[in-house]
Motif scaffolding. Sequence first.
Motif, mmCIF file in Angstrom:
data_model
loop_
_atom_site.group_PDB
_atom_site.id
_atom_site.type_symbol
_atom_site.label_atom_id
_atom_site.label_comp_id
_atom_site.label_asym_id
_atom_site.label_seq_id
_atom_site.Cartn_x
_atom_site.Cartn_y
_atom_site.Cartn_z
ATOM 1 N N ASN A 47 0.806 -1.222 0.000
ATOM 2 C CA ASN A 47 0.000 0.000 0.000
ATOM 3 C C ASN A 47 0.837 1.269 0.000
ATOM 4 O O ASN A 47 0.301 2.368 0.156
ATOM 5 C CB ASN A 47 -0.946 0.008 1.214
ATOM 6 N N ARG A 48 2.146 1.118 -0.175
ATOM 7 C CA ARG A 48 3.036 2.274 -0.195
ATOM 8 C C ARG A 48 3.495 2.506 -1.640
ATOM 9 O O ARG A 48 4.672 2.439 -1.969
ATOM 10 C CB ARG A 48 4.234 2.038 0.734
ATOM 11 N N ASN A 49 2.533 2.789 -2.507
ATOM 12 C CA ASN A 49 2.799 2.855 -3.939
ATOM 13 C C ASN A 49 3.809 3.927 -4.306
ATOM 14 O O ASN A 49 4.554 3.799 -5.268
ATOM 15 C CB ASN A 49 1.486 3.082 -4.703
ATOM 16 N N GLU A 50 3.852 4.996 -3.532
ATOM 17 C CA GLU A 50 4.771 6.092 -3.835
ATOM 18 C C GLU A 50 6.029 6.047 -2.972
ATOM 19 O O GLU A 50 6.848 6.953 -3.023
ATOM 20 C CB GLU A 50 4.059 7.443 -3.622
ATOM 21 N N ALA A 51 6.192 4.999 -2.159
ATOM 22 C CA ALA A 51 7.355 4.908 -1.274
ATOM 23 C C ALA A 51 8.630 4.744 -2.089
ATOM 24 O O ALA A 51 8.625 4.167 -3.184
ATOM 25 C CB ALA A 51 7.203 3.736 -0.313
ATOM 26 N N VAL A 52 9.732 5.262 -1.539
ATOM 27 C CA VAL A 52 11.008 5.163 -2.247
ATOM 28 C C VAL A 52 11.968 4.183 -1.576
ATOM 29 O O VAL A 52 12.947 3.771 -2.173
ATOM 30 C CB VAL A 52 11.676 6.553 -2.360
ATOM 31 N N SER A 53 11.726 3.813 -0.320
ATOM 32 C CA SER A 53 12.537 2.800 0.354
ATOM 33 C C SER A 53 11.623 1.912 1.188
ATOM 34 O O SER A 53 10.547 2.332 1.607
ATOM 35 C CB SER A 53 13.609 3.442 1.248
ATOM 36 N N VAL A 54 12.064 0.678 1.419
ATOM 37 C CA VAL A 54 11.210 -0.270 2.141
ATOM 38 C C VAL A 54 11.130 0.100 3.616
ATOM 39 O O VAL A 54 11.981 0.828 4.146
ATOM 40 C CB VAL A 54 11.735 -1.716 1.982
ATOM 41 N N ASN A 55 10.135 -0.442 4.307
ATOM 42 C CA ASN A 55 9.952 -0.113 5.720
ATOM 43 C C ASN A 55 10.808 -1.011 6.611
ATOM 44 O O ASN A 55 11.418 -1.990 6.160
ATOM 45 C CB ASN A 55 8.468 -0.201 6.106
ATOM 46 N N ASP A 56 10.846 -0.677 7.908
ATOM 47 C CA ASP A 56 11.682 -1.420 8.850
ATOM 48 C C ASP A 56 11.288 -2.887 8.930
ATOM 49 O O ASP A 56 12.144 -3.774 9.082
ATOM 50 C CB ASP A 56 11.567 -0.799 10.253
ATOM 51 N N GLY A 57 9.986 -3.169 8.855
ATOM 52 C CA GLY A 57 9.519 -4.545 8.973
ATOM 53 C C GLY A 57 10.124 -5.452 7.911
ATOM 54 O O GLY A 57 10.314 -6.655 8.149
ATOM 55 N N THR A 58 10.431 -4.907 6.738
ATOM 56 C CA THR A 58 11.040 -5.697 5.673
ATOM 57 C C THR A 58 12.410 -6.211 6.108
ATOM 58 O O THR A 58 12.721 -7.402 5.984
ATOM 59 C CB THR A 58 11.184 -4.847 4.400
#
Length: 471
Positions: A176-187
């Motif tokens: 759901n982070r279509n515009e995100a540029v880096s992955v989140n911490d959970g990844t």
Amino acid sequence: MSEQGESAGKQQMVVGKSRFRYNSPLVQVCLIGLVCFCCPGMFNALSGMGGGGQVDTTAANNANTALYTTFTIFGILGGGIYNILGPQVTLISACSTYVLYAGSFLYYNHHKHQAFAIAAGAILGIGAGLLWAAEGAIMTSYPPPNRKGTYISIFWSIFNMGGVIGGLIPFILNYNRNEAVSVNDGTYIGFMCFMSAGALLSLVILPPGRVIRDDGTHCTNIKYSNVSTEITQVLKLFSNWKMLLIFPASWASNFFYSYQFNNVNGFQFNLRTRGLNNVFYWGAQMLGSVGIGYIFDFSFPTRRKRGFVGIVVVALLGSAIWAGGLANQLNYSHDKPPAKLDFKNSGSDFAGPFVLYFCYGLLDAMFQSMVYWVIGALADDSETLSRYSGFYKGVQSAGAAVAWQVDTHKVSLLSQLVVNWSLTTISYPLLVILVLLAVKDEKSPEESTNSKEVTLPAADDGAVGGLTKLR
């Protein structure tokens, strides 16, 4: 028949009935596959995101350069270290470094300091050199000589399932982070959990002397080694004509990763689609390894003919895939970047680059399985094959270290593709020559009873690295 002989006969019969014994080659190859599923499999998924999941690829490129520089050294030395320490100590030491590397990108996600990632990359290079030397020795020496292609494909399928699952982690967590540029911490935390499990799992790998084939024979004659012997034998690899013929294939076999991950997947697709693409990239590796494994083991009656046919198949398929890559690369460059493709919103524009990336995964597995099969056909004992595998991974890593810096310096994307295509193409005729000159056809069942159980003398107290019992 004496009571002792009758007992031994019964034990031989029991051994022959089950391939799913803990000490069988099949189970041990599956276990090393699971270790690699958790550690390098997750690392591959992280790298396949392009830039380690970051929008700026500089930190990941520099970390990978440090990684593959130390990997070059310890890949070559890894076979000797494995011969001294054995699988369990070698593997748990190696697997622990993968956890540190993923953790360094979790840190980078917050602080944007490259130093930790670069240092962790250098440490991972040491661990990866040890892990892949151990893996190569296990995968090429434990299986029966006439089924090495099958066992390699089994290993490769399990290992690359790690990339499939690893690709799902960023895809799901960033969907759901279509515009995100880096992955989140959970990844990154998800990757670290799998890598920690792999380190623990490495403790169940048995040394070669305790692995017994279905006919009751040990998989290899054990010769305990020491530091001076291994240094001498490793240095000899650089004048070994067999290793010189395999050098271009070794150099090429990871050289294309920086181009495929950063400049195909990372350059053309948005974040969540890159995760999805990796699921199929590593899934394609499973298909490729199974297909080429069948050719190398079952396509023709003689091993040399199977080797020739397998190399030709990979050469033809590889040429077709790189030609497709050339057609795709002509559409964009550093100066003319493409619009980011999304699997849901880009329609038919998504299909071509997606299929190409899938085919790159297919070719990677077939190319590397081909090289491993050739290495495995050069010898049967774990001691020799650990050195050959270490040499292969060391040279492979030297090529990768150069490739990541080539990408960091923004060398033309078209030039990168042409170099990758050329390197793989040069490899095929040299491997054909190697099979022609060095690979022998299998012996008949009556002749192949040389692998006997050996009684190992205790090492002298003064011998460096000597061992007195099986671990």
